[in-house]
Each structure stands twice: as structure tokens, then as C-alpha cells.
Scaffold this active site. Sequence first.
Site, PDB file in Angstrom:
ATOM      1  N   SER A 107      30.643  52.869  38.637  1.00  0.00           N
ATOM      2  CA  SER A 107      31.907  53.106  37.941  1.00  0.00           C
ATOM      3  C   SER A 107      31.716  53.697  36.547  1.00  0.00           C
ATOM      4  CB  SER A 107      32.697  51.797  37.821  1.00  0.00           C
ATOM      5  OG  SER A 107      33.014  51.277  39.086  1.00  0.00           O
ATOM      6  N   GLY A 153      46.084  47.275  40.948  1.00  0.00           N
ATOM      7  CA  GLY A 153      45.823  48.071  39.758  1.00  0.00           C
ATOM      8  C   GLY A 153      46.273  49.518  39.840  1.00  0.00           C
ATOM      9  N   HIS A 200      43.673  36.311  36.430  1.00  0.00           N
ATOM     10  CA  HIS A 200      43.867  35.282  37.459  1.00  0.00           C
ATOM     11  C   HIS A 200      43.131  34.047  36.959  1.00  0.00           C
ATOM     12  CE1 HIS A 200      44.522  33.335  41.220  1.00  0.00           C
ATOM     13  NE2 HIS A 200      43.321  33.536  41.739  1.00  0.00           N
ATOM     14  N   GLU A 211      58.114  48.068  61.839  1.00  0.00           N
ATOM     15  CA  GLU A 211      59.451  47.853  61.287  1.00  0.00           C
ATOM     16  C   GLU A 211      59.485  46.744  60.235  1.00  0.00           C
ATOM     17  OE1 GLU A 211      62.821  47.843  63.818  1.00  0.00           O
ATOM     18  OE2 GLU A 211      61.960  49.293  65.227  1.00  0.00           O
ATOM     19  N   ASP A 238      36.788  37.185  41.229  1.00  0.00           N
ATOM     20  CA  ASP A 238      36.651  35.754  40.952  1.00  0.00           C
ATOM     21  C   ASP A 238      35.237  35.248  41.211  1.00  0.00           C
ATOM     22  OD1 ASP A 238      39.329  35.509  40.287  1.00  0.00           O
ATOM     23  OD2 ASP A 238      39.939  34.910  42.300  1.00  0.00           O
TER      24      ASP A 238
END
Length: 349
Positions: free
Chosen positions: A58, A138, A112, A235, A88
Amino acid sequence: MTEEFTTTVYYDEDANSAAIEDETVAVLGYGSQGHAHARNLYESGVDVVVGLREGSPSREAAEDAGLNVATPDDAAAAADVVSVLVPDTVQPAVFEAIEDELDEGDTLQFAHGFNIHYNQIEPPEHVDVTMVAPKSPGHLVRRNYEQNQGTPGLVAVYQDVSGEAKEEALAYAEGIGCTRAGVIETTFREEVETDLFGEQAVLCGGVTSLVKHGYETLVDAGYSPEMAYFECLNELKLIVDLMYEGGLGEMWDSVSDTAEYGGLVKGDDIVDDHAREKMEETLEEVQTGEFAREWIAENQAGRPSYTQLRRAEKDHEIEDVGARLRDLFAWAEEESESESGREQVKADD
């Protein structure tokens, strides 16, 4: 700010951006929430540094967005607010790596409350501990911000050493765009326990199980898998959208009288008192920490049950039928275009 209900909701006018304008915010992680928080704060004029491990895939994306990138411990050392936005299961190890960099008056922040509530992280007594939790993946937090819209969120204070923890948290919430829509005041305990219960009993567990049982009932009775897929899964979005827009009343007003009557007389036969009892058991497991202990042990063991359950879910016939059907319809292209945002949901680094 409104207090018409049992809690308080804060908006832009309740937030003071000056509370973080002279501070540095470290965003640890650049996945689903991390990339949105970091970029939104940066574009709101906040000094941001992204904390990522060496070799993180990243890093390039964060740098291409114009963000400063450092290792988690260096980012925490440079920051006044440390926002922990890795998964977490990774947070305790990350906290251990940055704990010594938390100075008196700093803020340790989460999206969280799992690890704080279940004592997997024990914060130092000399720091504020807060939560700013957008109630959305996000990529939608980011998209809404870019479109000058807001994402509803939660704010909570676990530890207020400075006496200004909530003011700072609201400024952070404004920086990522949440106060545009409204931020509900809560507690770490309430956020964690309601979140886990909702995921397990209704949103992720209950709904998917109901869909699969409905699909299997129709197919086992000789109806085509394609019709079963459309009636029990496709649906569902139409119904959920109506409820999202105007509550249960909007949904009942929008469907046919036949659908309304059938739903009203049969709904409680399907999801009956037995299901309610199971929901209460699920909530108790969340409240006592039984589920948390189970999930922690599962991770420590290398996730054997989790891996098996995920494989079984992916191998269910409804997945194959749905994939083939979605490719046939016009909205398949739209689904493909949004995939790049959704694939970041589990990619927190």
C-alpha cells in the site's frame, strides 16, 4: 446537535476544526477505512502521516495520493492523534509496536472498539482514547466526501485525560466528512456489542442464512435455480433499498397488497420465537465475551474453521447460479466498475 432521541447527534456546526488543525494525525493502515480517513483528512487541511510496515504493497498508493508515509512506530512518534485502522486481529501487535511512542496528551483512536472493550489492548493511562467510526465501508466514505456528501458515523470517548477528547474526535469526524451527515454519540461497549450482534444475527449471518434456506427450499421443490435466485436473493436489494429510504412503512406501502398480506401473516412464522431465542443467545455470547474469545482463539490457531466455512460458502450452488446470471444483465458492467472499491474492504494493511 440534536437530543430528540435517547442519544446525541452532532453535525458540522458542532465540530471545531481548530481542535486538530495544529496536530499531526497518524493513520495506521491504508486499506478500506485507512485510505479514506487519510485522504479525506489530508484534503481537509490536516497534517497526515500514514503508518505502514516496510514492504507494504500500500505504500506506493499512499505516496501517489500525496501522503507522507512512515513505519507505524515512526508515524506514531510524529503524531498527536494515532488512528489505528488495521484489522482487529492485527491491532494488538501494532499497538505493541507503537505503545512507547505515545506521549502524554496524545490520542489513541479506533474505528471499532473490539480490542479495547475485550481487553486485547490496554491503553496507557496518560493518553486519550476515542473512537470515530463511519457506518460505511471505506470506499463509500471516500466517495461521499469527494461528492461533498457525508457518511453517518459514531463517536465515543473511552478515556479523557486531556478533558478535550470529544472535541478532538468531533474535529476528526468533520475532517473525514461524517459530521456532514451526523455523528451519533455512543460508548465503546455499546458500539462493539450492537455491531457484533447486528452482523451475526441479522446483517451478515441471519440474512445470508435466510436467503440460502429460501433458495434451497425452492430448488428442492423442483423450481429452477434461476427463479429461486431471483426471488430469494436478487430482489432482496429492492426491499432493503425501500426500508433504507423510509423504514418498514415505506417498504409495505410500496409492495403489492398481496405481498404485504403474505409477508405480515407468514413472516413471524418463519422467523419465530425460536429465532428470537437464538438471537438472545447470540447477544449473550457477545456480551460475555464468549464470541470474542472464540474468534481470538480461532486466529491463534491459524483460522481452520474460518477457512472451512468460507470455502463452503463460496461453493454453495447459489454463488455459481448468481455469477452466471449477473453476467447476462446490463448492470453487470456497473457491478464490475464498483469492484475496485469493494476489494479494499478486507485489505487494511
